[in-house]
Motif scaffolding. Sequence first.
Motif, PDB file in Angstrom:
ATOM      1  N   ILE A 183       0.762  -1.165  -0.049  1.00 34.93           N
ATOM      2  CA  ILE A 183      -0.061  -0.045   0.073  1.00 34.93           C
ATOM      3  C   ILE A 183       0.916   1.301   0.113  1.00 34.93           C
ATOM      4  O   ILE A 183       2.004   1.107   0.651  1.00 34.93           O
ATOM      5  CB  ILE A 183      -0.789   0.080   1.331  1.00 34.93           C
ATOM      6  CG1 ILE A 183      -2.095  -1.043   1.274  1.00 34.93           C
ATOM      7  CG2 ILE A 183      -1.400   1.567   1.396  1.00 34.93           C
ATOM      8  CD1 ILE A 183      -2.884  -1.027   2.287  1.00 34.93           C
TER       9      ILE A 183
ATOM     10  N   SER B 195      -2.688   0.632   8.962  1.00 30.38           N
ATOM     11  CA  SER B 195      -3.838   0.375   9.689  1.00 30.38           C
ATOM     12  C   SER B 195      -3.343  -0.521  10.709  1.00 30.38           C
ATOM     13  O   SER B 195      -2.167  -1.077  10.642  1.00 30.38           O
ATOM     14  CB  SER B 195      -4.595  -0.508   8.500  1.00 30.38           C
ATOM     15  OG  SER B 195      -4.948  -0.069   7.407  1.00 30.38           O
TER      16      SER B 195
ATOM     17  N   MET C 290     -10.388   2.605   6.027  1.00 32.31           N
ATOM     18  CA  MET C 290      -9.357   1.675   5.107  1.00 32.31           C
ATOM     19  C   MET C 290      -8.428   2.749   4.806  1.00 32.31           C
ATOM     20  O   MET C 290      -8.778   3.998   4.809  1.00 32.31           O
ATOM     21  CB  MET C 290     -10.234   1.244   3.753  1.00 32.31           C
ATOM     22  CG  MET C 290     -10.966   0.004   4.122  1.00 32.31           C
ATOM     23  SD  MET C 290     -11.972  -0.628   2.736  1.00 32.31           S
ATOM     24  CE  MET C 290     -13.356   0.706   2.494  1.00 32.31           C
ATOM     25  N   PRO C 291      -7.321   2.317   4.766  1.00 34.31           N
ATOM     26  CA  PRO C 291      -6.265   3.215   4.235  1.00 34.31           C
ATOM     27  C   PRO C 291      -6.306   3.952   3.058  1.00 34.31           C
ATOM     28  O   PRO C 291      -5.975   5.373   3.019  1.00 34.31           O
ATOM     29  CB  PRO C 291      -5.098   2.252   3.819  1.00 34.31           C
ATOM     30  CG  PRO C 291      -5.576   1.045   3.963  1.00 34.31           C
ATOM     31  CD  PRO C 291      -6.767   0.945   4.628  1.00 34.31           C
ATOM     32  N   ASN C 292      -6.905   3.437   1.902  1.00 33.97           N
ATOM     33  CA  ASN C 292      -7.273   4.113   0.712  1.00 33.97           C
ATOM     34  C   ASN C 292      -8.351   5.234   0.879  1.00 33.97           C
ATOM     35  O   ASN C 292      -8.194   6.297   0.196  1.00 33.97           O
ATOM     36  CB  ASN C 292      -7.944   3.014  -0.207  1.00 33.97           C
ATOM     37  CG  ASN C 292      -7.882   3.735  -1.749  1.00 33.97           C
ATOM     38  OD1 ASN C 292      -6.595   4.126  -2.059  1.00 33.97           O
ATOM     39  ND2 ASN C 292      -8.791   3.637  -2.142  1.00 33.97           N
ATOM     40  N   ASN C 293      -8.929   5.278   2.148  1.00 32.43           N
ATOM     41  CA  ASN C 293      -9.980   6.519   2.260  1.00 32.43           C
ATOM     42  C   ASN C 293      -9.230   7.454   3.231  1.00 32.43           C
ATOM     43  O   ASN C 293      -9.641   8.710   2.969  1.00 32.43           O
ATOM     44  CB  ASN C 293     -11.158   5.925   3.045  1.00 32.43           C
ATOM     45  CG  ASN C 293     -12.077   5.051   1.860  1.00 32.43           C
ATOM     46  OD1 ASN C 293     -11.890   5.134   0.843  1.00 32.43           O
ATOM     47  ND2 ASN C 293     -12.880   4.427   2.570  1.00 32.43           N
TER      48      ASN C 293
ATOM     49  N   TYR D 210     -15.595  -2.616  -2.365  1.00 34.36           N
ATOM     50  CA  TYR D 210     -14.352  -1.525  -2.104  1.00 34.36           C
ATOM     51  C   TYR D 210     -13.335  -2.082  -3.036  1.00 34.36           C
ATOM     52  O   TYR D 210     -12.910  -3.320  -3.095  1.00 34.36           O
ATOM     53  CB  TYR D 210     -13.974  -1.603  -0.831  1.00 34.36           C
ATOM     54  CG  TYR D 210     -15.164  -0.959   0.232  1.00 34.36           C
ATOM     55  CD1 TYR D 210     -15.710   0.256   0.006  1.00 34.36           C
ATOM     56  CD2 TYR D 210     -15.643  -1.910   1.145  1.00 34.36           C
ATOM     57  CE1 TYR D 210     -16.926   0.635   0.833  1.00 34.36           C
ATOM     58  CE2 TYR D 210     -16.692  -1.335   2.140  1.00 34.36           C
ATOM     59  CZ  TYR D 210     -17.302  -0.142   1.892  1.00 34.36           C
ATOM     60  OH  TYR D 210     -18.210   0.303   2.720  1.00 34.36           O
ATOM     61  N   GLN D 211     -12.445  -0.987  -3.382  1.00 33.40           N
ATOM     62  CA  GLN D 211     -11.133  -1.134  -3.920  1.00 33.40           C
ATOM     63  C   GLN D 211     -10.359  -2.163  -3.041  1.00 33.40           C
ATOM     64  O   GLN D 211      -9.883  -1.856  -1.646  1.00 33.40           O
ATOM     65  CB  GLN D 211     -10.578   0.066  -4.364  1.00 33.40           C
ATOM     66  CG  GLN D 211      -9.110   0.151  -4.700  1.00 33.40           C
ATOM     67  CD  GLN D 211      -8.468   1.517  -4.829  1.00 33.40           C
ATOM     68  OE1 GLN D 211      -9.010   2.330  -5.090  1.00 33.40           O
ATOM     69  NE2 GLN D 211      -7.086   1.523  -4.695  1.00 33.40           N
TER      70      GLN D 211
ATOM     71  N   ASN E 250      -4.882  -1.219  -1.152  1.00 31.87           N
ATOM     72  CA  ASN E 250      -5.796  -1.193  -0.038  1.00 31.87           C
ATOM     73  C   ASN E 250      -5.753  -2.400   0.976  1.00 31.87           C
ATOM     74  O   ASN E 250      -5.034  -3.521   0.598  1.00 31.87           O
ATOM     75  CB  ASN E 250      -7.084  -0.879  -0.663  1.00 31.87           C
ATOM     76  CG  ASN E 250      -7.959   0.002   0.414  1.00 31.87           C
ATOM     77  OD1 ASN E 250      -7.358   0.601   1.478  1.00 31.87           O
ATOM     78  ND2 ASN E 250      -9.500  -0.203   0.258  1.00 31.87           N
TER      79      ASN E 250
ATOM     80  N   ILE F 203      -8.793  -4.199   3.414  1.00 31.63           N
ATOM     81  CA  ILE F 203     -10.374  -4.384   3.910  1.00 31.63           C
ATOM     82  C   ILE F 203     -10.317  -4.980   5.080  1.00 31.63           C
ATOM     83  O   ILE F 203     -10.083  -6.229   4.995  1.00 31.63           O
ATOM     84  CB  ILE F 203     -11.143  -4.709   2.658  1.00 31.63           C
ATOM     85  CG1 ILE F 203     -10.737  -3.968   1.226  1.00 31.63           C
ATOM     86  CG2 ILE F 203     -12.612  -4.466   2.985  1.00 31.63           C
ATOM     87  CD1 ILE F 203     -11.603  -4.595   0.086  1.00 31.63           C
TER      88      ILE F 203
END
Lengths: 349, 349
Positions: free
Chosen positions: A247, A252, A292-295, B198-199, B203, B205
């Motif tokens: 990532i 996280s 989530m890390p992407n957010n 979700y992606q 990322n 999840i």
Amino acid sequence: MAKIGYNVAVVGATGAVGEQMIQTLIERDFPINKLTLLSSARSAGTVIKFKDEEIIVEEAKPESFEGIDIALFSAGGSVSKLLAPEAVKRGAVVVDNTSAFRMDPNTPLVVPEVNEEDLKNHKGIIANPNCSTIQMVVALEPIRKKYGLKKVIVSTYQAVSGAGSQAVEEMYNQTKEILDGKEPTVAILPVKGDKKHYQIAFNAIPQIDVFQDNGFTYEEMKMVNETKKIMHMPELKVAATCVRIPISRGHSESVYFEIDENGVEAGDLKNLLSASPGIVLEDNPNEQVYPMPNNAAGLRDTFVGRIRKDLDEENGFHMWVVSDNLLKGAAWNSVQIAESLIKLDLLSK
Amino acid sequence: MAKIGYNVAVVGATGAVGEQMIQTLIERDFPINKLTLLSSARSAGTVIKFKDEEIIVEEAKPESFEGIDIALFSAGGSVSKLLAPEAVKRGAVVVDNTSAFRMDPNTPLVVPEVNEEDLKNHKGIIANPNCSTIQMVVALEPIRKKYGLKKVIVSTYQAVSGAGSQAVEEMYNQTKEILDGKEPTVAILPVKGDKKHYQIAFNAIPQIDVFQDNGFTYEEMKMVNETKKIMHMPELKVAATCVRIPISRGHSESVYFEIDENGVEAGDLKNLLSASPGIVLEDNPNEQVYPMPNNAAGLRDTFVGRIRKDLDEENGFHMWVVSDNLLKGAAWNSVQIAESLIKLDLLSK
């Protein structure tokens, strides 16, 4: 009274964190009189845009700190050890984002949401904690304050940017190579200076920083020791397992913790954290809402979710904590410390 | 005496696990008289190579199991619920790799390294545990046996192939889209049938399978309940946090556990596990040796490393457990159960 504008220096201005420090100073409209950007000799000469200005990055030397009020360091521990005292000697207050001074008993180690008051004891240098520590203590502090805290066991899912921009580049290159059916080029991760290097793309590496004699890595021991120092709890039981995953941005953490008080429910913790500083509660399993890390990438908050009571321990709970390692984990926490220094009038001596 | 060759059926032959089952039967030189490959009507007609043969996949129906000795099921819970009893009625012994019968008190839930003896109580169906459970109990069982076991807290780092081949395709497509600067297409993960998607590329999840009322996911509860059943320890304290990360194959687990006995050191556990069935010890921090999913892919063993004593709890330890979720987590454990059935002469009735 605080001055209208401060002379601010960023040391390590061309690095992943330095870049975010400059961006954060802009976004926070930090009261700057003059911004000085410093780096190694190698990167000196780089031109960086700051608002309407173009600033030429200069080589960091002891004299660079003449007239500087606040110096934000993020250029590695050896640079901080060498130059932070020089900056202090010239009247600057240093916020240092390396591990150089973190465990020094004379240096406050500060996360403003947790121990802003410790800034009052500073002797010129304030240490910014390790990225993975910061987001965890932001989430744990309101709980400790209201219910007491006995024990913490954390497993991390850490982004590659924690190892610098080159490591992120390595991950993307490896990813491309694998998609093209090629052997991935492996050169930097897990630790640039260590003996062996492993593929991070489509992999997980259970090593961040070098190993200590007790079998824990230095990153894991940072989480243990820094948490105790920041929370003023030398007696707290803490253990960590730190893992790098593919990532680019956003750490996280799966956190298990035990509190002192009995009869507390997950709902109580959710209510508490939703009203706590620096925290955004994202916790609604029915709607699949969780951090989530992407957010979290690009945001300054610490996101907390998946709060649930342990199935066996009356005082045990689990939660999932996510934050941008370059922002709350580094650049934003440093700028936030600088803001606190101004607010508490701790800059002028 | 065991027969020379058995009539074996693989149900779900065109899926990610089915494919590995066929591969494992070849690699193990499983004593097969006739191999029948079964699937949904949609995939029927597919031709699959088995050694020198080309086998046409047929639609799975009750009659498909006439004359079958061993049926390996991995086509989803509803198919197992419908057809496993039909197979048993026709004299087959079923090894079922879905959650359909796992918690049924009349169905043994078996990991041969742990509770092979439970096969003796089978009534036609043997359940294969959840992938993330299997590798954990393989690592914990030798410890339980020698030192007792009180408590387990696990955080998982699970590969996308656990959600099927389509999910792996989704991950690679999203990765490509992101590298090309496009918006990633999101349709399957975290759970195909759930409301939101979700992606997964770049990322993490924190949801695998659907949420339960207690705030844990079904995947997490599988780890809790199956571990207790397989180890015959209803009193064991277990909690899990299950997380999907962008890896195609190989689950990793950060496991904290407390044993009964005092005075045990990490070295004792390393010696014990290095001599235990199904386990490869990869534990040498000085040489940066530890398990990683990318190294475990395609192998049948469970890899254990990073074993270290907790810093506070005299009886607490941490370890890192990695295995190929499609092999030991699914196909290999199923074939291994079939081998145990032959070895223990539990097929003929």
